[in-house]
Design a protein around this motif. Structure first.
Motif, PDB file in Angstrom:
ATOM      1  N   SER A 155       0.855  -1.188   0.000  1.00  0.00           N
ATOM      2  CA  SER A 155       0.000   0.000   0.000  1.00  0.00           C
ATOM      3  C   SER A 155       0.888   1.232   0.000  1.00  0.00           C
ATOM      4  N   GLU A 156       0.264   2.388  -0.121  1.00  0.00           N
ATOM      5  CA  GLU A 156       1.032   3.628  -0.063  1.00  0.00           C
ATOM      6  C   GLU A 156       1.680   3.815   1.303  1.00  0.00           C
ATOM      7  N   GLN A 157       1.180   3.098   2.306  1.00  0.00           N
ATOM      8  CA  GLN A 157       1.668   3.270   3.665  1.00  0.00           C
ATOM      9  C   GLN A 157       2.835   2.352   4.014  1.00  0.00           C
ATOM     10  N   CYS A 158       2.969   1.207   3.306  1.00  0.00           N
ATOM     11  CA  CYS A 158       3.959   0.223   3.757  1.00  0.00           C
ATOM     12  C   CYS A 158       4.251  -0.805   2.670  1.00  0.00           C
ATOM     13  N   ILE A 159       5.539  -1.186   2.543  1.00  0.00           N
ATOM     14  CA  ILE A 159       5.932  -2.254   1.623  1.00  0.00           C
ATOM     15  C   ILE A 159       6.742  -3.319   2.361  1.00  0.00           C
ATOM     16  N   ALA A 160       6.495  -3.471   3.657  1.00  0.00           N
ATOM     17  CA  ALA A 160       7.235  -4.441   4.462  1.00  0.00           C
ATOM     18  C   ALA A 160       6.815  -5.871   4.129  1.00  0.00           C
ATOM     19  N   THR A 161       7.646  -6.827   4.538  1.00  0.00           N
ATOM     20  CA  THR A 161       7.349  -8.246   4.342  1.00  0.00           C
ATOM     21  C   THR A 161       7.264  -8.956   5.686  1.00  0.00           C
ATOM     22  N   HIS A 162       6.510 -10.056   5.705  1.00  0.00           N
ATOM     23  CA  HIS A 162       6.497 -10.929   6.872  1.00  0.00           C
ATOM     24  C   HIS A 162       7.666 -11.898   6.749  1.00  0.00           C
ATOM     25  N   PRO A 163       8.447 -12.104   7.825  1.00  0.00           N
ATOM     26  CA  PRO A 163       9.707 -12.833   7.684  1.00  0.00           C
ATOM     27  C   PRO A 163       9.642 -14.345   7.882  1.00  0.00           C
ATOM     28  N   SER A 164       8.505 -14.890   8.315  1.00  0.00           N
ATOM     29  CA  SER A 164       8.460 -16.294   8.721  1.00  0.00           C
ATOM     30  C   SER A 164       8.558 -17.269   7.553  1.00  0.00           C
ATOM     31  N   ASP A 165       9.249 -18.382   7.771  1.00  0.00           N
ATOM     32  CA  ASP A 165       9.233 -19.517   6.845  1.00  0.00           C
ATOM     33  C   ASP A 165       8.111 -20.474   7.220  1.00  0.00           C
ATOM     34  N   MET A 166       7.983 -20.758   8.506  1.00  0.00           N
ATOM     35  CA  MET A 166       6.951 -21.676   8.981  1.00  0.00           C
ATOM     36  C   MET A 166       5.564 -21.244   8.516  1.00  0.00           C
ATOM     37  N   ARG A 186     -11.750 -18.500  19.858  1.00  0.00           N
ATOM     38  CA  ARG A 186     -12.145 -18.402  18.454  1.00  0.00           C
ATOM     39  C   ARG A 186     -11.080 -19.026  17.579  1.00  0.00           C
ATOM     40  N   ALA A 187     -11.492 -19.464  16.396  1.00  0.00           N
ATOM     41  CA  ALA A 187     -10.596 -20.080  15.422  1.00  0.00           C
ATOM     42  C   ALA A 187     -10.480 -19.161  14.215  1.00  0.00           C
ATOM     43  N   ILE A 188      -9.259 -18.869  13.805  1.00  0.00           N
ATOM     44  CA  ILE A 188      -9.009 -17.937  12.708  1.00  0.00           C
ATOM     45  C   ILE A 188      -8.335 -18.690  11.565  1.00  0.00           C
ATOM     46  N   PRO A 189      -8.986 -18.794  10.402  1.00  0.00           N
ATOM     47  CA  PRO A 189      -8.314 -19.416   9.254  1.00  0.00           C
ATOM     48  C   PRO A 189      -6.983 -18.706   8.985  1.00  0.00           C
ATOM     49  N   PHE A 190      -5.959 -19.475   8.642  1.00  0.00           N
ATOM     50  CA  PHE A 190      -4.641 -18.880   8.472  1.00  0.00           C
ATOM     51  C   PHE A 190      -4.649 -17.772   7.437  1.00  0.00           C
ATOM     52  N   ALA A 191      -5.493 -17.902   6.437  1.00  0.00           N
ATOM     53  CA  ALA A 191      -5.587 -16.872   5.394  1.00  0.00           C
ATOM     54  C   ALA A 191      -6.005 -15.526   5.969  1.00  0.00           C
ATOM     55  N   ASP A 192      -6.723 -15.549   7.094  1.00  0.00           N
ATOM     56  CA  ASP A 192      -7.257 -14.323   7.684  1.00  0.00           C
ATOM     57  C   ASP A 192      -6.462 -13.842   8.891  1.00  0.00           C
ATOM     58  N   PHE A 193      -5.444 -14.591   9.287  1.00  0.00           N
ATOM     59  CA  PHE A 193      -4.724 -14.229  10.515  1.00  0.00           C
ATOM     60  C   PHE A 193      -3.805 -13.032  10.304  1.00  0.00           C
ATOM     61  N   HIS A 194      -2.982 -13.075   9.274  1.00  0.00           N
ATOM     62  CA  HIS A 194      -2.104 -11.940   8.985  1.00  0.00           C
ATOM     63  C   HIS A 194      -2.812 -10.953   8.053  1.00  0.00           C
ATOM     64  N   ARG A 195      -2.478  -9.671   8.178  1.00  0.00           N
ATOM     65  CA  ARG A 195      -3.127  -8.611   7.424  1.00  0.00           C
ATOM     66  C   ARG A 195      -2.195  -8.080   6.325  1.00  0.00           C
ATOM     67  N   LEU A 196      -2.806  -7.539   5.273  1.00  0.00           N
ATOM     68  CA  LEU A 196      -2.070  -6.675   4.357  1.00  0.00           C
ATOM     69  C   LEU A 196      -2.013  -5.282   4.972  1.00  0.00           C
ATOM     70  N   PRO A 197      -1.052  -4.445   4.587  1.00  0.00           N
ATOM     71  CA  PRO A 197      -0.834  -3.190   5.321  1.00  0.00           C
ATOM     72  C   PRO A 197      -1.977  -2.191   5.226  1.00  0.00           C
ATOM     73  N   GLY A 198      -2.546  -2.011   4.018  1.00  0.00           N
ATOM     74  CA  GLY A 198      -3.618  -1.029   3.874  1.00  0.00           C
ATOM     75  C   GLY A 198      -3.246   0.298   4.506  1.00  0.00           C
ATOM     76  N   ASP A 199      -4.196   0.889   5.224  1.00  0.00           N
ATOM     77  CA  ASP A 199      -3.950   2.153   5.922  1.00  0.00           C
ATOM     78  C   ASP A 199      -3.474   1.956   7.357  1.00  0.00           C
ATOM     79  N   ARG A 200      -3.369   0.695   7.809  1.00  0.00           N
ATOM     80  CA  ARG A 200      -2.934   0.420   9.179  1.00  0.00           C
ATOM     81  C   ARG A 200      -1.810  -0.615   9.182  1.00  0.00           C
ATOM     82  N   PRO A 201      -0.662  -0.242   8.659  1.00  0.00           N
ATOM     83  CA  PRO A 201       0.446  -1.204   8.628  1.00  0.00           C
ATOM     84  C   PRO A 201       0.966  -1.567  10.006  1.00  0.00           C
ATOM     85  N   ASP A 202       0.599  -0.802  11.026  1.00  0.00           N
ATOM     86  CA  ASP A 202       1.038  -1.111  12.385  1.00  0.00           C
ATOM     87  C   ASP A 202       0.350  -2.354  12.939  1.00  0.00           C
TER      88      ASP A 202
END
Length: 347
Positions: A155-166, A186-202
């Motif tokens: 996004s315009e706010q962030c181009i960082a990457t997630h570092p995990s291999d696992m 609650r159970a969170i599908p892995f696809a929904d656990f991590h976020r894309l940066p959007g306007d809230r990269p924090d």
């Protein structure tokens, strides 16, 4: 490092009560959090040691409902070398062993692995602006040092990457993250656990304040056991984060036709990257370079570089084809093949 309080509760309820306080953070292996605290990137006011929760079963790796249950407190090394994981989920074992160093894998936990923060140099340097560290201050990485950073989902706010291999393997294997908070479980599908940066990269994940990861479940993956590969392209053989990584798994019939495919990428986005439409398009196709290149093109649609990381556009395509080709040859052939030279060329 700023002063902080330290607590060591005896049970999950005690942990959750302390995590409800603003500024409290859980700590287990501490392999990422303590580094961030030393650099003043994160300054929790209270650390809640959760290691005693192992007696509640949070450190176990075991079969569950025909699949796999990974305790959040199980160490990465114990998980990778567990007989059940090695035998039935070789893709996961290979991905874990491609990460960090043996010493870190002996300390790092499964839950902590999911919560790793980006290794962007601007995030770690408190003397520079960073929207992920301080929202609204800017993202100098877009026009600066970005060789390691994202080409997808930015996004315009962030181009960082997630570092995990696992996490790349867990995304390919359709894992689910199980969490507990004061409001219940609650159970969170892995696809929904991590976020894309959007306007809230924090915000790295959909984990809510005060919630604790208890375990991760992975469904039965027996059909992918014989044909999987984890390819990690990095600058040096050990203790380096991925420029591009690929977790690939195929279900292939006796005639060489693909019945199912799983492909996830690391090192290219704010979260493990998977395009299920590309996997579906492989079904019914014969294994081979033509089908694999078409899948790579679908996966990388919309990818863009930011200067120093432009080479990832070619490298990612080649790594996808290489991972699928290696998986086709068989999982045993793939073992030990996770360290390739970062020259953008396929062997």
């Amino acid at each position: 490092m700023k002063p902080f309080a330290f607590s060591q509760p005896q049970d999950v309820d005690g942990v959750l009560a302390l995590l409800a306080s603003e500024g409290a953070r859980p700590v287990a292996g501490g392999t990422n959090l303590l580094d961030l605290m030393k650099e003043n990137v994160m300054s929790p006011t209270q650390l809640v040691d959760i290691n005693l929760l192992g007696k509640a079963g949070l450190d176990k790796v075991e079969e569950a409902d025909g699949g796999l249950r990974l305790g959040a407190l199980a160490r990465n090394a114990d998980t990778a070398y567990h007989a059940l994981v090695k035998e039935r989920y070789p893709l996961l074992s290979s991905a874990i062993l491609a990460g960090a160093s043996p010493q870190l894998r002996n300390m790092a936990t499964n839950g902590g692995n999911l919560l790793q923060r980006t290794r962007c140099v601007y995030f770690y340097d408190v003397g520079t602006p960073c929207n992920k560290r301080e929202p609204g201050t800017g993202c100098p990485a877009k026009h600066g040092v970005n060789r390691q950073l994202a080409i997808l989902g930015t996004s315009e706010q962030c181009i960082a990457t997630h570092p995990s291999d696992m996490c790349v393997a867990l995304r390919a294997l359709d894992a689910t993250v199980h969490v507990r908070g004061k409001g219940g479980e609650r159970a969170i599908p892995f696809a929904d656990f991590h976020r894309l940066p959007g306007d809230r990269p924090d915000l790295d994940s959909t984990l809510q304040p005060g919630e604790l990861i208890t375990h991760i479940t992975v469904p039965d993956a027996d059909r992918f056991r014989a044909h999987s590969a984890y390819i990690k392209v990095r600058d040096r053989l050990s203790y380096a984060f991925a420029l591009v990584s690929v977790a690939a798994a195929l279900d292939i019939d006796a005639g060489g036709t693909i019945r199912a495919a799983r492909i996830a990428l690391g090192g290219v986005a704010h979260k493990p990257w998977r395009v299920e439409e590309a996997e579906a398009a492989l079904v019914g196709k014969a294994t081979g370079e033509a089908a694999f290149e078409a899948a790579a093109e679908r996966i990388l649609q919309g990818a863009r570089g930011y200067g120093q990381n432009d080479f990832k556009l070619v490298l990612a395509r080649n790594a996808i084809v290489q991972a699928l080709t290696t998986a086709t040859r068989g999982t045993e052939h793939a073992q030990g093949k996770g360290n390739q030279q970062p020259n953008g060329e396929r062997p």
